[in-house]
Design a protein around this motif. Structure first.
Motif, mmCIF file in Angstrom:
data_model
loop_
_atom_site.group_PDB
_atom_site.id
_atom_site.type_symbol
_atom_site.label_atom_id
_atom_site.label_comp_id
_atom_site.label_asym_id
_atom_site.label_seq_id
_atom_site.Cartn_x
_atom_site.Cartn_y
_atom_site.Cartn_z
ATOM 1 N N ARG A 203 0.546 -1.185 -0.258
ATOM 2 C CA ARG A 203 -0.229 -0.110 -0.071
ATOM 3 C C ARG A 203 0.772 1.157 0.291
ATOM 4 O O ARG A 203 0.595 1.986 -0.383
ATOM 5 C CB ARG A 203 -1.117 0.248 1.412
ATOM 6 N N TRP A 204 2.210 1.046 1.071
ATOM 7 C CA TRP A 204 2.773 2.318 0.725
ATOM 8 C C TRP A 204 4.118 2.883 -0.818
ATOM 9 O O TRP A 204 4.038 3.471 -0.520
ATOM 10 C CB TRP A 204 4.070 2.145 1.487
ATOM 11 N N ILE A 205 4.413 1.654 -1.477
ATOM 12 C CA ILE A 205 4.329 1.568 -2.060
ATOM 13 C C ILE A 205 3.929 2.356 -3.215
ATOM 14 O O ILE A 205 3.821 3.360 -4.299
ATOM 15 C CB ILE A 205 5.047 0.324 -3.141
ATOM 16 N N SER A 206 2.152 1.418 -3.167
ATOM 17 C CA SER A 206 1.140 2.261 -4.075
ATOM 18 C C SER A 206 1.138 4.055 -3.925
ATOM 19 O O SER A 206 0.655 4.668 -5.260
ATOM 20 C CB SER A 206 -0.794 1.611 -4.283
ATOM 21 N N TYR A 207 1.869 4.599 -2.613
ATOM 22 C CA TYR A 207 0.929 5.808 -2.253
ATOM 23 C C TYR A 207 1.814 6.907 -3.114
ATOM 24 O O TYR A 207 1.761 7.617 -3.218
ATOM 25 C CB TYR A 207 0.993 6.084 -1.236
ATOM 26 N N LEU A 208 2.807 5.938 -3.449
ATOM 27 C CA LEU A 208 3.836 6.661 -4.370
ATOM 28 C C LEU A 208 3.562 6.586 -5.942
ATOM 29 O O LEU A 208 4.378 7.676 -6.501
ATOM 30 C CB LEU A 208 5.458 6.095 -3.910
ATOM 31 N N PHE A 209 2.922 6.602 -6.046
ATOM 32 C CA PHE A 209 2.671 6.312 -7.849
ATOM 33 C C PHE A 209 1.081 7.316 -7.797
ATOM 34 O O PHE A 209 0.019 7.705 -6.841
ATOM 35 C CB PHE A 209 1.957 4.713 -8.154
ATOM 36 N N PRO A 210 1.763 8.086 -8.370
ATOM 37 C CA PRO A 210 0.783 9.191 -8.383
ATOM 38 C C PRO A 210 -0.875 9.181 -9.757
ATOM 39 O O PRO A 210 -2.007 9.169 -9.469
ATOM 40 C CB PRO A 210 1.200 10.205 -9.916
ATOM 41 N N TYR A 235 -7.072 15.680 -4.266
ATOM 42 C CA TYR A 235 -5.888 16.708 -5.548
ATOM 43 C C TYR A 235 -4.780 16.809 -4.939
ATOM 44 O O TYR A 235 -3.712 16.918 -5.910
ATOM 45 C CB TYR A 235 -6.814 17.522 -5.284
ATOM 46 N N ILE A 236 -4.236 17.570 -3.863
ATOM 47 C CA ILE A 236 -2.977 17.772 -3.809
ATOM 48 C C ILE A 236 -1.481 17.289 -3.845
ATOM 49 O O ILE A 236 -0.698 17.559 -4.681
ATOM 50 C CB ILE A 236 -3.237 18.942 -1.945
ATOM 51 N N ILE A 237 -2.105 15.986 -3.225
ATOM 52 C CA ILE A 237 -0.894 15.143 -2.863
ATOM 53 C C ILE A 237 -0.598 14.196 -4.858
ATOM 54 O O ILE A 237 0.401 14.188 -5.306
ATOM 55 C CB ILE A 237 -1.576 13.076 -2.323
ATOM 56 N N LEU A 238 -2.074 14.527 -5.770
ATOM 57 C CA LEU A 238 -1.993 13.829 -6.642
ATOM 58 C C LEU A 238 -1.109 15.024 -7.944
ATOM 59 O O LEU A 238 -0.102 14.599 -8.176
ATOM 60 C CB LEU A 238 -2.984 14.393 -7.221
ATOM 61 N N LEU A 239 -1.187 16.394 -7.382
ATOM 62 C CA LEU A 239 -0.675 17.799 -8.208
ATOM 63 C C LEU A 239 0.560 17.548 -8.084
ATOM 64 O O LEU A 239 1.680 17.276 -8.394
ATOM 65 C CB LEU A 239 -1.026 18.721 -7.386
ATOM 66 N N ILE A 240 0.776 17.519 -6.535
ATOM 67 C CA ILE A 240 2.746 17.193 -5.919
ATOM 68 C C ILE A 240 3.378 16.016 -6.564
ATOM 69 O O ILE A 240 4.160 16.494 -7.063
ATOM 70 C CB ILE A 240 2.648 17.340 -4.644
ATOM 71 N N LEU A 241 3.001 14.948 -7.079
ATOM 72 C CA LEU A 241 3.605 14.057 -7.375
ATOM 73 C C LEU A 241 3.575 13.534 -8.672
ATOM 74 O O LEU A 241 4.752 14.217 -9.492
ATOM 75 C CB LEU A 241 2.403 12.770 -7.010
ATOM 76 N N SER A 242 2.552 14.131 -9.525
ATOM 77 C CA SER A 242 2.625 14.938 -10.735
ATOM 78 C C SER A 242 4.286 15.530 -11.171
ATOM 79 O O SER A 242 4.491 15.623 -12.017
ATOM 80 C CB SER A 242 1.573 14.469 -11.228
#
Length: 268
Positions: A203-210, A235-242
């Motif tokens: 799950r934590w690995i998955s969280y690293l993928f946008p 939304y914030i996490i998606l934008l930062i990771l992308s």
């Protein structure tokens, strides 16, 4: 841009020589739709429907998986550029191709046009069925929001391509990494089931993928499913990771390409 279009045309003409592969594209959606139909048909008897309802707030397994399939089809299609690059390396054409006045984005664009065309042919039936199966939970505002999330996800995918492009130039075997990611990422990124049911370390690995966050937000917008955490934070996490993957990909490509060219054109 013109040279990139010539690359795209060359790929298109090459694909036309192998007609079975070309026309087989039209039947590819069946490989996704038929198994999902079986999941939907046997969902109640197997208890799968209740499993999805308990973890996602929807019993619509059909729409849930189809949205995931359509999303991943487009995310991964850009990664195919790495296999084209590796192919030219193996047949000894890379040196000549790299003498063309095209920037890296031009190569990625030129080599991915055919892939985008094919994946669109494959995905249109899947997208239409996904929309029809979720027609009661879709509204126009959320639909436009889902498109915006998809575009942000594609920017992150470009970041991956830049990074693996540089890795392949320098170490030659970046295509193996792409194959590994292409097989593992959809499974731990939530294409078939919610990532909240994964073991903790996956799950934590998955969280690293946008893409995990992008797909979760899209399903929330189109299906009103549960989200991993509150939607604004997603939304914030998606934008930062992308942005992180896109910027890191471009910088790493520049560094790896420069190092490769210092080894000489034959160092490729």
């Amino acid at each position: 841009m013109v040279n990139s279009l010539y690359l795209a045309k060359a790929n298109f003409l090459t694909a036309k020589k192998y007609r079975i592969d070309w026309y087989g594209t039209f039947f590819t959606p069946l490989l996704t739709i038929i198994p999902v139909f079986l999941l939907y048909f046997f969902g109640e008897k197997s208890g799968l429907t209740q499993f999805f309802y308990g973890n996602t707030n929807t019993k619509n397994i059909f729409g849930y998986v189809l949205i995931g399939a359509a999303y991943w089809n487009y995310i991964e299609v850009l990664w195919g550029v790495i296999f084209t690059l590796r192919h030219h390396m193996k047949i000894g054409q890379l040196e000549e191709i790299f003498l063309m006045p095209i920037n890296p984005l031009g190569y990625i664009f030129g080599w991915s046009v055919l892939g985008i065309l094919k994946v669109t042919i494959e995905s249109i039936p899947i997208i239409i069925l996904a929309i029809i199966s979720n027609i009661t939970t879709i509204n126009i505002i959320n639909f436009l929001g889902a498109i915006a999330v998809f575009i942000i996800s594609m920017l992150a995918s470009f970041g991956y391509v830049f990074f693996f492009f540089g890795i392949t130039l320098l170490f030659k075997d970046g295509d193996e990494l792409v194959s590994l990611m292409g097989n593992a990422a959809p499974l731990i990124g939530g294409m078939f089931f919610p990532i909240t049911v994964l073991p903790s370390f996956l799950r934590w690995i998955s969280y690293l993928f946008p893409f995990s966050w992008g797909l979760d937000i899209m399903r929330y917008l189109l299906m009103n499913t549960n989200t991993i955490i509150d939607i604004k934070t997603e939304y914030i996490i998606l934008l930062i990771l992308s942005l992180f993957y896109l910027i890191t990909g471009i910088i790493s490509f520049k560094l790896l390409e420069t190092k490769s060219r210092k080894q000489g054109i034959h160092g490729f």
